[in-house]
Design a protein around this motif. Structure first.
Motif, PDB file in Angstrom:
ATOM      1  N   GLY A   1       0.816  -1.200   0.000  1.00 13.21           N
ATOM      2  CA  GLY A   1       0.000   0.000   0.000  1.00 13.21           C
ATOM      3  C   GLY A   1       0.854   1.256   0.000  1.00 13.21           C
ATOM      4  N   PRO A   2       0.225   2.416  -0.036  1.00 12.52           N
ATOM      5  CA  PRO A   2       0.970   3.680  -0.047  1.00 12.52           C
ATOM      6  C   PRO A   2       1.644   3.934   1.298  1.00 12.52           C
ATOM      7  CG  PRO A   2      -1.396   4.086   0.078  1.00 12.52           C
ATOM      8  CD  PRO A   2      -1.233   2.622  -0.159  1.00 12.52           C
ATOM      9  N   VAL A   3       2.837   4.517   1.249  1.00 15.57           N
ATOM     10  CA  VAL A   3       3.550   4.871   2.484  1.00 15.57           C
ATOM     11  C   VAL A   3       3.372   6.342   2.825  1.00 15.57           C
ATOM     12  CG1 VAL A   3       5.274   3.060   2.164  1.00 15.57           C
ATOM     13  CG2 VAL A   3       5.715   5.354   1.258  1.00 15.57           C
ATOM     14  N   GLY A   4       2.882   7.133   1.865  1.00  9.12           N
ATOM     15  CA  GLY A   4       2.724   8.561   2.075  1.00  9.12           C
ATOM     16  C   GLY A   4       3.916   9.331   1.542  1.00  9.12           C
ATOM     17  N   ALA A   5       3.652  10.518   1.031  1.00  6.49           N
ATOM     18  CA  ALA A   5       4.707  11.322   0.412  1.00  6.49           C
ATOM     19  C   ALA A   5       5.784  11.732   1.403  1.00  6.49           C
ATOM     20  CB  ALA A   5       4.093  12.557  -0.248  1.00  6.49           C
ATOM     21  N   GLY A   6       5.457  11.769   2.713  1.00  2.21           N
ATOM     22  CA  GLY A   6       6.426  12.203   3.700  1.00  2.21           C
ATOM     23  C   GLY A   6       7.179  11.074   4.379  1.00  2.21           C
ATOM     24  N   ALA A   7       6.994   9.829   3.936  1.00  8.37           N
ATOM     25  CA  ALA A   7       7.660   8.689   4.574  1.00  8.37           C
ATOM     26  C   ALA A   7       9.173   8.756   4.368  1.00  8.37           C
ATOM     27  CB  ALA A   7       7.118   7.382   4.002  1.00  8.37           C
ATOM     28  N   PRO A   8       9.956   8.218   5.312  1.00  4.42           N
ATOM     29  CA  PRO A   8      11.416   8.246   5.162  1.00  4.42           C
ATOM     30  C   PRO A   8      11.904   7.568   3.883  1.00  4.42           C
ATOM     31  CG  PRO A   8      10.802   7.606   7.392  1.00  4.42           C
ATOM     32  CD  PRO A   8       9.539   7.621   6.588  1.00  4.42           C
ATOM     33  N   ASN A   9      11.170   6.567   3.416  1.00  2.00           N
ATOM     34  CA  ASN A   9      11.579   5.862   2.194  1.00  2.00           C
ATOM     35  C   ASN A   9      10.696   6.215   1.003  1.00  2.00           C
ATOM     36  OD1 ASN A   9       9.275   4.554   3.019  1.00  2.00           O
ATOM     37  ND2 ASN A   9      10.140   2.481   2.940  1.00  2.00           N
ATOM     38  N   ALA A  10      10.056   7.394   1.047  1.00  5.05           N
ATOM     39  CA  ALA A  10       9.243   7.830  -0.083  1.00  5.05           C
ATOM     40  C   ALA A  10      10.129   8.027  -1.306  1.00  5.05           C
ATOM     41  CB  ALA A  10       8.511   9.125   0.256  1.00  5.05           C
ATOM     42  N   VAL A  11       9.608   7.605  -2.458  1.00  2.00           N
ATOM     43  CA  VAL A  11      10.354   7.720  -3.714  1.00  2.00           C
ATOM     44  C   VAL A  11      10.298   9.158  -4.209  1.00  2.00           C
ATOM     45  CG1 VAL A  11      10.458   6.967  -6.119  1.00  2.00           C
ATOM     46  CG2 VAL A  11       9.903   5.319  -4.299  1.00  2.00           C
TER      47      VAL A  11
ATOM     48  N   ASP B   1       1.680   7.192  -8.620  1.00  2.00           N
ATOM     49  CA  ASP B   1       2.772   7.534  -7.710  1.00  2.00           C
ATOM     50  C   ASP B   1       2.796   6.466  -6.627  1.00  2.00           C
ATOM     51  OD1 ASP B   1       4.243   8.597  -5.472  1.00  2.00           O
ATOM     52  OD2 ASP B   1       3.949  10.627  -6.243  1.00  2.00           O
ATOM     53  N   LEU B   2       3.897   5.731  -6.518  1.00  2.00           N
ATOM     54  CA  LEU B   2       3.966   4.643  -5.541  1.00  2.00           C
ATOM     55  C   LEU B   2       3.697   5.135  -4.127  1.00  2.00           C
ATOM     56  CD1 LEU B   2       4.788   1.564  -5.236  1.00  2.00           C
ATOM     57  CD2 LEU B   2       6.995   2.450  -4.459  1.00  2.00           C
ATOM     58  N   ASN B   3       4.134   6.337  -3.810  1.00  2.00           N
ATOM     59  CA  ASN B   3       3.988   6.851  -2.452  1.00  2.00           C
ATOM     60  C   ASN B   3       2.527   6.997  -2.044  1.00  2.00           C
ATOM     61  OD1 ASN B   3       6.860   7.240  -2.240  1.00  2.00           O
ATOM     62  ND2 ASN B   3       6.616   9.094  -3.467  1.00  2.00           N
TER      63      ASN B   3
ATOM     64  N   GLU C   1      13.035   0.945  -5.917  1.00  2.00           N
ATOM     65  CA  GLU C   1      13.662   2.184  -5.448  1.00  2.00           C
ATOM     66  C   GLU C   1      13.274   2.449  -3.998  1.00  2.00           C
ATOM     67  OE1 GLU C   1      15.572   6.091  -5.504  1.00  2.00           O
ATOM     68  OE2 GLU C   1      15.918   4.085  -6.318  1.00  2.00           O
ATOM     69  N   GLN C   2      12.050   2.163  -3.620  1.00  2.00           N
ATOM     70  CA  GLN C   2      11.635   2.342  -2.235  1.00  2.00           C
ATOM     71  C   GLN C   2      12.380   1.379  -1.311  1.00  2.00           C
ATOM     72  OE1 GLN C   2       7.399   1.596  -0.575  1.00  2.00           O
ATOM     73  NE2 GLN C   2       7.482   3.774  -1.104  1.00  2.00           N
ATOM     74  N   ILE C   3      12.619   0.159  -1.770  1.00  2.00           N
ATOM     75  CA  ILE C   3      13.434  -0.780  -0.997  1.00  2.00           C
ATOM     76  C   ILE C   3      14.831  -0.206  -0.791  1.00  2.00           C
ATOM     77  CG2 ILE C   3      14.571  -3.039  -1.064  1.00  2.00           C
ATOM     78  CD1 ILE C   3      12.092  -4.125  -2.464  1.00  2.00           C
ATOM     79  N   ARG C   4      15.412   0.354  -1.860  1.00  2.00           N
ATOM     80  CA  ARG C   4      16.760   0.927  -1.764  1.00  2.00           C
ATOM     81  C   ARG C   4      16.816   2.034  -0.717  1.00  2.00           C
ATOM     82  NH1 ARG C   4      19.994   4.966  -3.526  1.00  2.00           N
ATOM     83  NH2 ARG C   4      18.216   6.106  -4.383  1.00  2.00           N
TER      84      ARG C   4
END
Length: 687
Positions: A469-479, A503-505, A520-523
């Motif tokens: 699911g979405p992590v949110g645009a402000g997440a530490p691992n946001a793309v 947008d994955l975020n 990229e989010q995993i990275r």
């Protein structure tokens, strides 16, 4: 299979001179690519309108400084599951000659507001959704929608452009589910498998036409490891056909009675191999005539268990596990819509919390099918097998030293991982959220370093599961868009299809085109850089497993058909008998059985002195707790080569330093049951 879905499709042309004709044939006007003729990765033309790919730059090709190919492996995808389950469970198609509007449209019963979407609403929908796909895509594809196409060809193309180099397309269906849903075709599973294979080849032709003709596209179906390596070195996508279905070859069981025989299995394997299938599951979701399954959990598990009863007449049966491996716990609360399908007076049984293992393992027919796969150089998927079945399969694979074993999407008990790597197999984890994926990868990272292997992921797109699911645009691992692919060759911006920008975020992994964004989010996730490095070695590891599978040569069985004697033989079966020679006849349906006492033996005369280093025993339930493997050159003087006091039956492999012997004797010391000793097969090899 256990995942959501999305859709896509497109028209195409052969060459620019046929643009006008293509517009008539496909209902859209293909637009020449801006750099047609200059970049090998760009098509000669694309249909218009169509989805964007939103990637620039050259895909990585060739090998690294160590001569290894680079690239990601999606070890578990379902490109064509829209053709399974009666044709109306996964709505939309991965391509269409009529263009994107035809490919990415909902099933007819979903209009006008989604209230008629039976499967969607049973699996978590709120009872309504906007069925319009192209061009608005208001409600689908979505990371939590289980009935909409996620593998439109341009989305698959974006995954390839983002670094993916191997994709396993598992042909999938389920006859019982098909019978319960709206459908536009029959429910025979093998018919569906044939159709899905044909559609995959048609998709290859479809992409080829956009690139100027046969063999020129990026989507390449491969049937051997050498060709797959060549495709990856060219920077293209190697597509491998697999099978994940509940009743392969019609091998269901009804009230524990097999509905297939060995001839059905041989015909089925020959047909699948001719179609290009190189990996498969022997069971999926429902216990069948080949093996028992690893249970689904929670509400889904209850629904699947009810489905099993409706299909086979039996519910899952459990027992206490004999080792650390366990099957998944079974839920107890049945979805009302599924419970209503049960006959009056029938309910799902209760299960003891300390009995987590399926009683059903790998059947004799299942062993026959596994050996048939070995004979044809096919790779076995352990996922979805009960731990009892998987353990038995690993015993056989180890005895044969056969490397063709896979775990493609986190459905294998992780305690089997080292056995898989020791054989030379390949493992991938389910497409969890980035943080969860990194966490699961870390559990066996040390083993991957020990065995020098890469890693893969199984997206299970179109597989009726669920996606990150979405992590949110402000997440530490946001793309952050745009971003560069891991191989450095491509730049990826937000993916656009019609009027929708993904947008994955904020959207999560709604379709296959967002797989590079997920990587990229995993990275960007804590600990994720090392995981991405392992994923980049996935293609090399997968191809090594495949090549080793093809190169496997079965060891010569020195005992096959040789003279056998025994201390005693049971006499009271007048139909088949239990003669000693039945233990070396190559038929696991026959067996030698001794009388009921501890001090019993079986002796094989190899005919001449050979180097001997391995003896494999296939026990019937009447097995030895303590026994020895003894060797002799003259039949008079014996020496112990191997012994145990902890025999647990099943499939035993005794390995020891190779030494000369003409005679091999299995000497029983103590029985594990009140019966005697009983062996289906004994094999003797040099090592």
């Amino acid at each position: 299979m256990t995942r959501p879905t999305t859709h896509r499709a497109r028209g195409y042309v052969l060459v620019p001179l046929l643009l006008a004709l293509a517009a008539v044939l496909f209902g859209s006007a293909p637009v020449p690519a801006a750099d047609a003729g200059t970049a090998w990765w760009e098509p000669v033309s694309r249909p218009a309108p169509d989805s964007g790919v939103n990637v620039t730059g050259a895909p990585f090709r060739g090998t690294d400084a160590q001569g290894r190919v680079r690239g990601f492996v999606d070890a578990h995808n379902h490109l064509m599951s829209n053709e399974g389950f009666g044709g109306r469970m996964i709505c939309g198609k991965p391509f269409s000659d009529a263009g994107v509007a035809d490919a990415l449209k909902d099933c007819p019963e979903h209009y006008p507001d989604g209230s008629g979407a039976i499967f969607e609403n049973l699996t978590g929908g709120d009872g309504h959704h906007d069925p319009v796909g192209w061009p608005t895509f208001e409600d689908w594809p979505a990371h939590d929608s289980l009935s909409h196409q996620q593998n439109y060809y341009a989305w698959v193309e974006r995954a390839w452009r983002g670094g993916q180099r191997v994709l396993v397309n598992d042909l999938v269906t389920n006859g019982l589910i098909c019978s319960l849903l709206p459908r536009d075709r029959g429910c025979d599973e093998m018919e569906s498998i044939r159709l899905q294979a044909r559609r995959t080849y048609e998709m290859q032709e479809y992409v080829d036409r956009m690139y100027g003709g046969p063999g020129k596209g990026w989507f390449r179906i491969v049937t051997d490891a050498a060709r797959a390596r060549s495709v990856v070195e060219e920077g293209k996508l190697a597509v491998v056909l697999g099978v994940e279905t509940s009743e392969p070859f019609g091998c269901k069981q009804v009230l524990d009675v097999a509905q297939c025989d060995r001839a059905d299995i041989d015909r089925g394997l020959d047909e699948l191999h001719a179609l290009g299938v190189r990996s498969m599951f022997l069971c999926h979701k429902f216990d069948n005539a080949l093996c028992g399954v690893r249970f689904d959990s929670g509400t889904t598990g209850v629904a699947v268990n009810i489905g099993q009863f409706l299909s086979t007449g039996t519910f899952w049966a459990t027992e206490k596990c004999s080792g650390p491996q366990q099957d998944n716990p079974i839920g107890l609360t049945a979805p009302p819509a599924m419970a209503a399908k049960l006959p009056a007076g029938v309910s799902v049984p209760a299960y003891a919390a300390d009995a987590r293992c399926n009683t059903r393992g790998l059947t004799r027919l299942g062993e026959y099918a596994l050996r048939g796969m070995i004979d044809r150089g096919m790779m076995l998927e352990l996922d979805h097998m009960s731990v009892k079945a998987a353990g038995r399969a690993l015993d056989i694979l180890e005895a044969e030293e056969y490397p063709g074993v896979l775990s493609s999407h986190s459905w294998m008990d992780l305690d089997w991982t080292e056995r898989l790597y020791r054989l030379g197999g390949f493992a991938a984890s389910y497409m969890h959220g980035a943080q969860g994926f990194v966490g699961e990868a870390a559990q066996k990272a040390e083993l991957r370093r020990k065995y020098g292997v890469g890693f893969g992921y199984g997206t299970d797109m179109n597989g009726v599961g669920g996606w990150p699911g979405p992590v949110g645009a402000g997440a530490p691992n946001a793309v952050t868009y745009p971003f560069r692919s891991v191989d450095g060759g491509s730049v990826l911006d937000r993916q656009v299809t019609g009027e929708r920008t993904w947008d994955l975020n904020t959207d999560g992994a709604a379709h296959n085109g967002l797989v590079p964004d997920w990587i990229e989010q995993i990275r960007l996730t804590d600990g994720g850089r090392a995981v991405v490095d392992e994923l980049a070695l996935g293609a090399e590891s997968y191809l090594r497993t495949w090549k080793a599978t093809e190169d496997h040569e079965p060891g010569l069985d020195l005992a096959a058909g040789r003279p056998v004697t025994a201390s005693t033989t049971q006499w009271w079966n007048p139909f088949t008998g239990f003669a000693p020679g039945l233990a070396v006849d190559g038929d696991t349906g026959t067996r030698w059985a001794s009388e009921w006492s501890d001090d019993q033996w079986l002796r094989v005369d190899l005919g001449a002195v050979h180097r001997v280093g391995k003896v494999t025993l296939d026990w019937e339930r009447a097995h030895a707790r303590a026994y020895r493997i003894e060797l002799s050159e003259d039949g008079g003087t014996w020496r112990t080569a191997w012994s145990t006091e902890a025999g647990d039956g099943g499939y035993d492999t005794a390995e020891f330093a190779s030494q000369p012997a003409r005679y091999v004797r299995i000497q029983g010391v103590r029985r594990a049951t009140d019966w005697g000793y009983s062996l289906h097969e004994v094999t003797v090899r040099r090592s």
